[in-house]
Motif scaffolding. Sequence first.
Motif, PDB file in Angstrom:
ATOM      1  N   LEU A  83      30.768 -29.555  13.538  1.00  0.00           N
ATOM      2  CA  LEU A  83      31.389 -28.974  12.343  1.00  0.00           C
ATOM      3  C   LEU A  83      30.493 -27.905  11.707  1.00  0.00           C
ATOM      4  N   TRP A  87      31.599 -24.125  11.118  1.00  0.00           N
ATOM      5  CA  TRP A  87      31.516 -23.430   9.832  1.00  0.00           C
ATOM      6  C   TRP A  87      30.734 -22.123   9.980  1.00  0.00           C
ATOM      7  N   LEU A 104      38.877 -26.032   8.359  1.00  0.00           N
ATOM      8  CA  LEU A 104      37.497 -26.515   8.409  1.00  0.00           C
ATOM      9  C   LEU A 104      37.184 -27.461   7.248  1.00  0.00           C
ATOM     10  N   THR A 108      36.317 -31.375   7.684  1.00  0.00           N
ATOM     11  CA  THR A 108      35.061 -31.895   7.157  1.00  0.00           C
ATOM     12  C   THR A 108      35.301 -33.116   6.278  1.00  0.00           C
TER      13      THR A 108
END
Length: 170
Positions: A83, A87, A104, A108
Amino acid sequence: MLPSTEMLANIKEASQTVISTRRPWRVFLDLFALTLPSSISEATTRLAHNVTYFLFNYALILLLIFLLTLFRHPLPLLIFLLLSAAWYFLYFSRDDLPLAILPLAFLTVVALFVTAAWLNLLLALLSEAVVVFLHGVLRSTEDLVGDDQDSPYGNMLLGDTPASGAYVPV
């Protein structure tokens, strides 16, 4: 309700501003700059100045503490490393405003709850608060005074306000 493009652009600009304020680690970790403050007033001034000045360094330490709390749990650690890479490549490294921020952010938050890593994040936040408080209060700011724009009080104390030297209607 979807966030506007202008709001997302402001978030990205703010995050890039924070990234641009990274300070050298040798300045951050200077052991000779650690002293006890003489008063509570000095301690609060130091804390405000150091948080402003070392914000990016503190954010990196928070990420490191969070990843270290996940070290005993390999699957959540792998998920959050992926992740973090997503990002970086889909949001922070692009100049145009990507539409990837909503997926995203959703991924998350879902990953935090599905992997039960929210407890680790809470532990990391509490540990980071202690680190920021101790470093911020003990790190003297005398060698950091040269950066006037980084004053925790802005340019109010520097005499750059439009009203300096003139009367202002109350």
